[in-house]
Design a protein around this motif. Structure first.
Motif, PDB file in Angstrom:
ATOM      1  N   ALA A  75     -72.955 -38.332 105.337  1.00 22.73           N
ATOM      2  CA  ALA A  75     -71.492 -38.635 105.661  1.00 22.73           C
ATOM      3  C   ALA A  75     -70.834 -39.495 104.688  1.00 22.73           C
ATOM      4  N   ALA A  76     -71.324 -40.104 103.687  1.00 25.63           N
ATOM      5  CA  ALA A  76     -70.793 -40.922 102.986  1.00 25.63           C
ATOM      6  C   ALA A  76     -69.925 -40.196 101.818  1.00 25.63           C
ATOM      7  N   GLN A  77     -68.772 -40.629 101.697  1.00 26.87           N
ATOM      8  CA  GLN A  77     -67.670 -40.147 100.652  1.00 26.87           C
ATOM      9  C   GLN A  77     -68.240 -40.467  99.354  1.00 26.87           C
ATOM     10  N   GLN A  78     -67.843 -39.470  98.364  1.00 21.81           N
ATOM     11  CA  GLN A  78     -68.246 -39.887  97.003  1.00 21.81           C
ATOM     12  C   GLN A  78     -67.062 -39.848  95.912  1.00 21.81           C
ATOM     13  N   PHE A  79     -66.959 -40.753  95.087  1.00 20.81           N
ATOM     14  CA  PHE A  79     -65.983 -40.976  94.002  1.00 20.81           C
ATOM     15  C   PHE A  79     -66.745 -41.042  92.734  1.00 20.81           C
ATOM     16  N   ILE A  80     -65.989 -40.481  91.809  1.00 20.97           N
ATOM     17  CA  ILE A  80     -66.534 -40.688  90.527  1.00 20.97           C
ATOM     18  C   ILE A  80     -65.847 -41.760  89.670  1.00 20.97           C
ATOM     19  N   GLN A  81     -66.407 -42.705  89.120  1.00 18.40           N
ATOM     20  CA  GLN A  81     -65.708 -43.619  87.933  1.00 18.40           C
ATOM     21  C   GLN A  81     -65.588 -43.096  86.481  1.00 18.40           C
ATOM     22  N   GLN A  82     -64.557 -42.351  86.196  1.00 15.49           N
ATOM     23  CA  GLN A  82     -64.624 -41.578  85.062  1.00 15.49           C
ATOM     24  C   GLN A  82     -64.765 -42.452  83.551  1.00 15.49           C
ATOM     25  N   GLN A  83     -64.313 -43.501  83.732  1.00 15.47           N
ATOM     26  CA  GLN A  83     -64.707 -44.531  82.614  1.00 15.47           C
ATOM     27  C   GLN A  83     -65.221 -45.831  83.136  1.00 15.47           C
ATOM     28  N   ARG A  84     -66.079 -46.535  82.507  1.00 15.32           N
ATOM     29  CA  ARG A  84     -66.855 -47.716  83.103  1.00 15.32           C
ATOM     30  C   ARG A  84     -65.967 -48.918  82.567  1.00 15.32           C
ATOM     31  N   LEU A  85     -64.914 -49.229  83.356  1.00 19.68           N
ATOM     32  CA  LEU A  85     -64.138 -50.502  82.970  1.00 19.68           C
ATOM     33  C   LEU A  85     -64.169 -51.531  83.780  1.00 19.68           C
ATOM     34  N   GLY A  86     -65.260 -51.819  84.374  1.00 20.58           N
ATOM     35  CA  GLY A  86     -65.519 -53.077  85.170  1.00 20.58           C
ATOM     36  C   GLY A  86     -65.530 -52.825  86.386  1.00 20.58           C
TER      37      GLY A  86
END
Length: 267
Positions: A75-86
């Motif tokens: 049931a968890a939504q997933q999101f992608i952090q395309q760049q690791r900026l903090g």
């Protein structure tokens, strides 16, 4: 934890770190403590705390993490952090979930901190219900050296000062930043969007929300928790330390007289 409105809770778990210090091709949050991935412990604790909504921020190059979340918390939504900026940038990667979550609380957790307890999540949430706009988990350390310091006055948290930026007087403070934070949903995006990256790393730090909230006249509170609860696993030594704590908790659970909570053991 009560699930009654108007304080539904969204937990956003940041799990996009590469974990280069683990010296392994396995994503950091997939390393195991007690035969369960680090991320699995955090997901289980959120469930034990009665969190109504879950979002997980993953990296663009960690399909194993995304697949694990689909299996362990469908049931968890997933999101992608395309760049690791903090950390603030990572949280903003879940903007669609934050936009929908207009009331209640937002808790920010870390996928590499497997020992946090359900009771701590409940305390952070209650602090927000009681009127704080921002709540920060802190811990007292006998060796505070590298940790950010929590600068408090009269029960308010004024700022989080990184050790490298702290004055000699501030370095004497032993109340340290645990990383885990909570926000009132109606202030969360407003604060995040005002965080800049004018620092040595050029990154967007979630900790900057504390001073921004204070400048806006909002209430910011530190919630002290046990140091071991917010142990982050960044290398093999810390992984071993987390395993030892986990096994100690497991032994304590088997003692009839023990009242120790071991939320990371929840299936």
């Amino acid at each position: 934890m009560s699930n009654s409105l108007p304080f539904p809770t969204l937990a956003v778990i940041l799990a996009a770190g590469q974990g280069t210090r683990m010296r392994s091709s396995l994503p950091k949050v997939m390393h195991q403590v007690g035969n369960r991935p680090l991320l699995g412990h955090v997901l289980a604790t959120a469930d034990a705390a009665g969190i109504e909504q879950l979002a997980v921020v993953v990296g663009p190059d960690t399909p194993a993490v995304a697949e694990y979340v689909r299996q362990a918390a469908p049931a968890a939504q997933q999101f992608i952090q395309q760049q690791r900026l903090g950390t603030a940038h990572a949280l903003l990667s879940a903007r669609p979930a934050l936009l929908k979550h207009e009331q209640g609380c937002v808790l920010v957790l870390f996928g590499d901190s497997p020992l946090i307890g359900a009771h701590t999540l409940e305390r952070l949430r209650q602090t927000l219900i009681d009127g704080a706009a921002v709540a920060v988990a802190g811990f007292t350390s006998a060796q505070p050296g590298p940790y950010g310091r929590l600068l408090t006055e009269g029960g308010r948290l004024l700022a989080i000062r990184e050790a490298k930026d702290a004055s000699a007087e501030e370095l004497q403070i032993n109340l340290c930043n645990g990383g885990v934070m909570g926000f009132r949903a109606d202030h969360c995006l407003w604060l995040l969007e005002r965080i800049g990256n004018s620092n040595a790393q050029g990154e967007f730090y979630l900790t900057d929300a504390v001073e921004l909230a204070n400048a806006a006249g909002l209430s910011v509170v530190a919630v002290e928790v046990a140091e071991e609860e917010i142990l982050g696993v960044n290398d093999r030594e810390q992984l071993d330390a987390a395993e030892q704590i986990f096994q100690r908790r497991l032994r304590q659970q088997t003692l009839p007289s023990s009242h120790s909570e071991a939320p990371a053991l929840n299936a």
